[in-house]
Enzyme design. Structure first.
Site, mmCIF file in Angstrom:
data_model
loop_
_atom_site.group_PDB
_atom_site.id
_atom_site.type_symbol
_atom_site.label_atom_id
_atom_site.label_comp_id
_atom_site.label_asym_id
_atom_site.label_seq_id
_atom_site.Cartn_x
_atom_site.Cartn_y
_atom_site.Cartn_z
ATOM 1 N N TYR A 1 0.923 -1.233 -0.228
ATOM 2 C CA TYR A 1 -0.391 0.061 -0.267
ATOM 3 C C TYR A 1 0.656 1.198 0.210
ATOM 4 C CZ TYR A 1 -3.811 -3.092 0.627
ATOM 5 O OH TYR A 1 -4.739 -4.164 1.672
ATOM 6 N N LYS B 1 4.369 -15.077 5.611
ATOM 7 C CA LYS B 1 4.556 -15.981 4.697
ATOM 8 C C LYS B 1 5.915 -16.494 4.595
ATOM 9 C CE LYS B 1 2.322 -19.073 1.761
ATOM 10 N NZ LYS B 1 1.677 -20.342 2.322
ATOM 11 N N ASP C 1 -1.917 -18.358 4.922
ATOM 12 C CA ASP C 1 -2.821 -18.855 4.625
ATOM 13 C C ASP C 1 -3.170 -19.938 6.283
ATOM 14 O OD1 ASP C 1 -0.608 -20.068 4.433
ATOM 15 O OD2 ASP C 1 -0.682 -20.982 2.612
ATOM 16 N N ASP D 1 -4.688 -6.370 6.296
ATOM 17 C CA ASP D 1 -6.422 -5.566 5.813
ATOM 18 C C ASP D 1 -7.412 -6.953 5.354
ATOM 19 O OD1 ASP D 1 -7.515 -4.547 4.715
ATOM 20 O OD2 ASP D 1 -6.869 -4.216 2.928
ATOM 21 N N ASP E 1 -10.617 -8.276 8.603
ATOM 22 C CA ASP E 1 -12.118 -8.084 7.556
ATOM 23 C C ASP E 1 -12.351 -9.707 8.546
ATOM 24 O OD1 ASP E 1 -12.193 -5.728 7.055
ATOM 25 O OD2 ASP E 1 -12.374 -5.957 5.324
#
Length: 352
Positions: free
Chosen positions: A142, A193, A226, A250, A254
């Site tokens: 971002y 990751k 994951d 992000d 959610d």
């Protein structure tokens, strides 16, 4: 001891349901201020899609300078109906919300995830869920480091570079360890990751291990992103405090909102932990223009954002009063039975 300070608060209600939910958050803040003995001096700012349509302005340098003088910012939501052809896609989000985050160095994005009594989770057996995600706020993909070559051709190339600095990672992880050390469970999980994103992953994992040595009382964990999404669904009790990068944060915040009753209940703090700039607090549900003006929006996320704000500025007793009142209202009254104004009033009634 009564705190008699005056809190200098900027209020950006924004678009859609933003003004409706922020109005209830302001009412609750005023009520708790009366009870606790402090004063809130509020200054409204007109920013967002409607402001852009009227003036052609997103966020001017002059307004940014005025906002900098406040102790904190209460933010609603920005963005018009996506079907509107009058507003260029993404301009309001980038030039208002993200501009504020970057200009005021909101390097901590703080997202509590708590399953309140009365909430409805999609999990079959949710149990007790109470964790906090500490997401990096100013780096990663971002940061805007990227571009396009040969646009519109079959040879088009688009890049988004994930920018990660030792300074940014260190201050993020140190904040997370400090937060975890104050909580009862004292657990902190790094989510990344590292097996694929080896460069950024190595930076995160090395600094995480270095700072962990300073906090022997904090129990540490690591999950690939994951795997973390699976644990959030199957075993959310595994988590107490999570620290992660901007993009991964992000995504999982959610998901955290979904498993605890929906993002309509989720508050957020955009934190400048150094105190150099005002921090900004908001609900994360967006402007929801399809229900604006219908007294349907749940203001609890905005009210809890106000509680986060009070805790950040050093008024924890007032923040706890709000959180306790929200818990009571959530447990005692089905949310579908109340409109926006009624939810706000129910929380105030419980406070007083």
């Amino acid at each position: 001891m009564t705190d008699t300070r005056t809190l200098n608060l900027a209020v950006i209600a924004g678009d859609g349901i933003g003004p409706e939910v922020v109005a209830q958050a302001e009412r609750v803040l005023d009520a708790v201020a009366d009870l606790e003995g402090f004063t809130i001096d509020k200054t409204p700012y007109s920013l967002g899609a409607e402001h852009w349509l009227q003036t052609g302005e997103t966020l001017s340098d002059e307004t940014l300078a005025r906002l900098k003088e406040h102790d904190a910012i209460l933010f609603g939501a920005v963005g018009a109906d996506p079907r509107s052809a009058e507003i260029p896609s993404g301009i309001i989000e980038r030039e208002v919300l993200l501009k504020l985050r970057f200009a005021f160095d909101h390097y901590i994005n703080l997202r509590p995830a708590r399953f309140y009594p009365g909430a409805v989770s999609p999990l079959s057996h949710p149990g007790e869920i109470d964790f906090i995600v500490v997401r990096e706020g100013t780096e990663g993909p971002y940061a805007g480091n990227g571009g396009v070559l040969r646009a519109g051709t079959e040879h088009e190339v688009a890049t988004e570079v994930s920018l990660n600095t030792a300074l940014g990672v260190e201050r993020l992880i140190r904040y997370a360890f400090q937060l975890a050390s104050t909580r009862e469970r004292k657990k902190l999980a790094l989510i990344h990751k590292t097996n694929v994103l080896v460069n950024a992953g190595q930076l995160y994992s090395r600094i995480f291990e270095e700072i962990a040595a300073e906090y022997p009382e904090v129990h540490t964990d690591y999950c690939h992103i994951d795997a973390a999404t699976i644990y959030l669904t199957n075993d959310p009790q595994r988590f107490d405090v999570i620290v992660t990068d901007n993009l991964f944060g992000d995504i999982i915040t959610d998901q955290a909102g979904a498993i605890t009753g929906g993002i309509g209940l989720a508050p957020c703090g955009n934190i400048n932990a150094s105190g150099e700039f005002p921090s900004m607090f908001e609900p994360v549900h967006g402007s929801a223009p399809d229900i604006a003006g219908q007294n349907k929006a749940n203001p609890i996320a905005a009210v809890l954002a106000g509680a986060l704000l009070l805790r950040h500025v050093g008024l924890p007793a007032a923040a706890q009063r709000i959180e306790d009142a929200v818990e009571h209202v959530m447990a005692s009254t089905p949310q579908t039975d109340l409109g926006t104004d009624e939810v706000g009033q129910a929380i105030i009634d419980r406070l007083t």
